[in-house]
Write an enzyme that holds these catalytic residues in place. Structure first.
Site, PDB file in Angstrom:
ATOM      1  N   PRO A  11     -94.631  24.026 -29.983  1.00  0.00           N
ATOM      2  CA  PRO A  11     -94.445  22.892 -29.076  1.00  0.00           C
ATOM      3  C   PRO A  11     -94.873  23.162 -27.630  1.00  0.00           C
ATOM      4  O   PRO A  11     -94.650  24.248 -27.096  1.00  0.00           O
ATOM      5  CB  PRO A  11     -92.931  22.631 -29.137  1.00  0.00           C
ATOM      6  CG  PRO A  11     -92.326  23.863 -29.687  1.00  0.00           C
ATOM      7  CD  PRO A  11     -93.360  24.468 -30.589  1.00  0.00           C
ATOM      8  N   ASN A  12     -95.470  22.140 -27.062  1.00  0.00           N
ATOM      9  CA  ASN A  12     -95.919  22.076 -25.663  1.00  0.00           C
ATOM     10  C   ASN A  12     -97.214  22.837 -25.383  1.00  0.00           C
ATOM     11  O   ASN A  12     -97.807  22.665 -24.317  1.00  0.00           O
ATOM     12  CB  ASN A  12     -94.810  22.562 -24.699  1.00  0.00           C
ATOM     13  CG  ASN A  12     -93.575  21.692 -24.776  1.00  0.00           C
ATOM     14  OD1 ASN A  12     -93.673  20.475 -24.644  1.00  0.00           O
ATOM     15  ND2 ASN A  12     -92.423  22.291 -25.043  1.00  0.00           N
ATOM     16  N   ARG A  19    -100.175  23.143 -16.760  1.00  0.00           N
ATOM     17  CA  ARG A  19     -98.861  23.298 -16.108  1.00  0.00           C
ATOM     18  C   ARG A  19     -98.516  24.782 -16.061  1.00  0.00           C
ATOM     19  O   ARG A  19     -98.971  25.542 -16.911  1.00  0.00           O
ATOM     20  CB  ARG A  19     -97.752  22.611 -16.924  1.00  0.00           C
ATOM     21  CG  ARG A  19     -97.907  21.131 -17.122  1.00  0.00           C
ATOM     22  CD  ARG A  19     -97.307  20.355 -15.950  1.00  0.00           C
ATOM     23  NE  ARG A  19     -97.274  18.912 -16.216  1.00  0.00           N
ATOM     24  CZ  ARG A  19     -98.338  18.125 -16.234  1.00  0.00           C
ATOM     25  NH1 ARG A  19     -99.529  18.628 -16.050  1.00  0.00           N
ATOM     26  NH2 ARG A  19     -98.217  16.833 -16.463  1.00  0.00           N
ATOM     27  N   TYR A  24     -98.711  30.909 -17.600  1.00  0.00           N
ATOM     28  CA  TYR A  24     -99.541  30.802 -18.805  1.00  0.00           C
ATOM     29  C   TYR A  24    -101.054  30.789 -18.527  1.00  0.00           C
ATOM     30  O   TYR A  24    -101.845  30.737 -19.465  1.00  0.00           O
ATOM     31  CB  TYR A  24     -99.160  29.524 -19.573  1.00  0.00           C
ATOM     32  CG  TYR A  24     -97.707  29.519 -19.998  1.00  0.00           C
ATOM     33  CD1 TYR A  24     -97.239  30.426 -20.943  1.00  0.00           C
ATOM     34  CD2 TYR A  24     -96.798  28.621 -19.447  1.00  0.00           C
ATOM     35  CE1 TYR A  24     -95.901  30.441 -21.329  1.00  0.00           C
ATOM     36  CE2 TYR A  24     -95.457  28.617 -19.822  1.00  0.00           C
ATOM     37  CZ  TYR A  24     -95.026  29.530 -20.761  1.00  0.00           C
ATOM     38  OH  TYR A  24     -93.702  29.551 -21.142  1.00  0.00           O
ATOM     39  N   ASN A  75     -98.051  31.472 -32.503  1.00  0.00           N
ATOM     40  CA  ASN A  75     -97.301  31.398 -31.252  1.00  0.00           C
ATOM     41  C   ASN A  75     -96.298  30.261 -31.456  1.00  0.00           C
ATOM     42  O   ASN A  75     -96.636  29.092 -31.284  1.00  0.00           O
ATOM     43  CB  ASN A  75     -98.212  31.105 -30.065  1.00  0.00           C
ATOM     44  CG  ASN A  75     -97.415  31.091 -28.758  1.00  0.00           C
ATOM     45  OD1 ASN A  75     -96.171  31.056 -28.772  1.00  0.00           O
ATOM     46  ND2 ASN A  75     -98.102  31.122 -27.626  1.00  0.00           N
ATOM     47  N   ALA A  78     -91.253  27.715 -28.067  1.00  0.00           N
ATOM     48  CA  ALA A  78     -89.777  27.714 -27.982  1.00  0.00           C
ATOM     49  C   ALA A  78     -89.110  27.826 -29.352  1.00  0.00           C
ATOM     50  O   ALA A  78     -87.955  28.274 -29.438  1.00  0.00           O
ATOM     51  CB  ALA A  78     -89.300  26.470 -27.252  1.00  0.00           C
ATOM     52  N   GLU A  99     -97.102  37.602 -34.687  1.00  0.00           N
ATOM     53  CA  GLU A  99     -96.428  36.735 -33.706  1.00  0.00           C
ATOM     54  C   GLU A  99     -97.065  36.994 -32.346  1.00  0.00           C
ATOM     55  O   GLU A  99     -97.318  38.145 -31.974  1.00  0.00           O
ATOM     56  CB  GLU A  99     -94.932  37.069 -33.643  1.00  0.00           C
ATOM     57  CG  GLU A  99     -94.182  36.238 -32.615  1.00  0.00           C
ATOM     58  CD  GLU A  99     -92.694  36.603 -32.526  1.00  0.00           C
ATOM     59  OE1 GLU A  99     -92.228  37.465 -33.306  1.00  0.00           O
ATOM     60  OE2 GLU A  99     -92.024  36.022 -31.655  1.00  0.00           O
ATOM     61  N   HIS A 101     -97.259  35.815 -28.094  1.00  0.00           N
ATOM     62  CA  HIS A 101     -96.797  35.075 -26.916  1.00  0.00           C
ATOM     63  C   HIS A 101     -97.750  35.377 -25.763  1.00  0.00           C
ATOM     64  O   HIS A 101     -98.147  36.536 -25.567  1.00  0.00           O
ATOM     65  CB  HIS A 101     -95.382  35.481 -26.524  1.00  0.00           C
ATOM     66  CG  HIS A 101     -94.393  35.188 -27.605  1.00  0.00           C
ATOM     67  ND1 HIS A 101     -93.907  33.925 -27.826  1.00  0.00           N
ATOM     68  CD2 HIS A 101     -93.857  35.983 -28.553  1.00  0.00           C
ATOM     69  CE1 HIS A 101     -93.086  33.960 -28.864  1.00  0.00           C
ATOM     70  NE2 HIS A 101     -93.041  35.193 -29.329  1.00  0.00           N
ATOM     71  N   ARG A 108     -88.542  37.716 -19.028  1.00  0.00           N
ATOM     72  CA  ARG A 108     -88.138  36.393 -18.553  1.00  0.00           C
ATOM     73  C   ARG A 108     -86.646  36.148 -18.823  1.00  0.00           C
ATOM     74  O   ARG A 108     -85.887  37.091 -18.973  1.00  0.00           O
ATOM     75  CB  ARG A 108     -89.065  35.340 -19.198  1.00  0.00           C
ATOM     76  CG  ARG A 108     -90.538  35.589 -18.854  1.00  0.00           C
ATOM     77  CD  ARG A 108     -91.460  34.589 -19.503  1.00  0.00           C
ATOM     78  NE  ARG A 108     -91.186  33.245 -19.012  1.00  0.00           N
ATOM     79  CZ  ARG A 108     -91.680  32.134 -19.601  1.00  0.00           C
ATOM     80  NH1 ARG A 108     -92.462  32.254 -20.661  1.00  0.00           N
ATOM     81  NH2 ARG A 108     -91.391  30.951 -19.117  1.00  0.00           N
TER      82      ARG A 108
END
Ligand code: CA2
Length: 147
Positions: A11-12, A19, A24, A75, A78, A99, A101, A108
């Site tokens: 998501p996103n 953004r 990112y 990825n 969330a 996996e 990221h 974080r």
């Protein structure tokens, strides 16, 4: 015919590059796909590159990958931190799972430190920006060669 490596984005990530560039970067997801395709072509790998904001759709893709994919690069965004359902689906996969990221979640907020997906992953790449996708394609090629 060789089965493709399925690259799943959660998501996103459709808004990647538009953004929070300090976290990112400013590369768009379409550009990341092009980077992956270029590297995969050099390695003789076929890829399917997808993004969804919908947990159920991602689970359906993973189910299809049981028979249709050579491996999965994911990825989960969330959903990494929330989705036992995605972990259960990934546990059905016998092929390699990477996996990925873009950021380093361990640097974080503490709620990003735990990932359900890590329990199913063959390996994990994080904190290397969008170049992590290219590294994941390389790593997947090595894993598939070793099979
Ligand atoms: O670093 C990563 O790749 C993450 O998976 C990104 C997720 C975050 O929840 C994980 O903890 C780490 C968030 C993706 C949000 O996507 C955005 C895309 C463009 C702009 C802002 C956020």
């Amino acid at each position: 015919m060789n089965k493709p490596v399925l690259i799943i984005n959660g998501p996103n990530l459709n808004l990647l590059g538009t953004r929070e560039p300090h976290i990112y970067g400013s590369t768009t997801l379409a550009e990341v796909e092009a980077m992956c395709r270029a590297r995969a072509e050099k390695l003789g790998l076929a890829i399917e590159f997808r993004q969804s904001n919908c947990e159920a759709e991602i689970i359906d893709w993973i189910h299809k990958a049981i028979s249709d994919a050579a491996g999965i690069i994911i990825n989960p965004a969330a959903f990494s931190h929330t989705s036992l359902a995605i972990l259960d689906a990934l546990n059905m996969i016998e092929q390699p799972i990477i996996e990925l990221h873009i950021s380093n979640p361990h640097k974080r907020e503490s709620f990003r430190h735990h990932s359900y997906v890590t329990f199913a992953a063959t390996g994990l790449i994080c904190g290397l920006g969008v170049n992590g996708y290219v590294l994941a394609v390389d790593a997947m090629a090595d894993l598939l060669k070793a099979e």
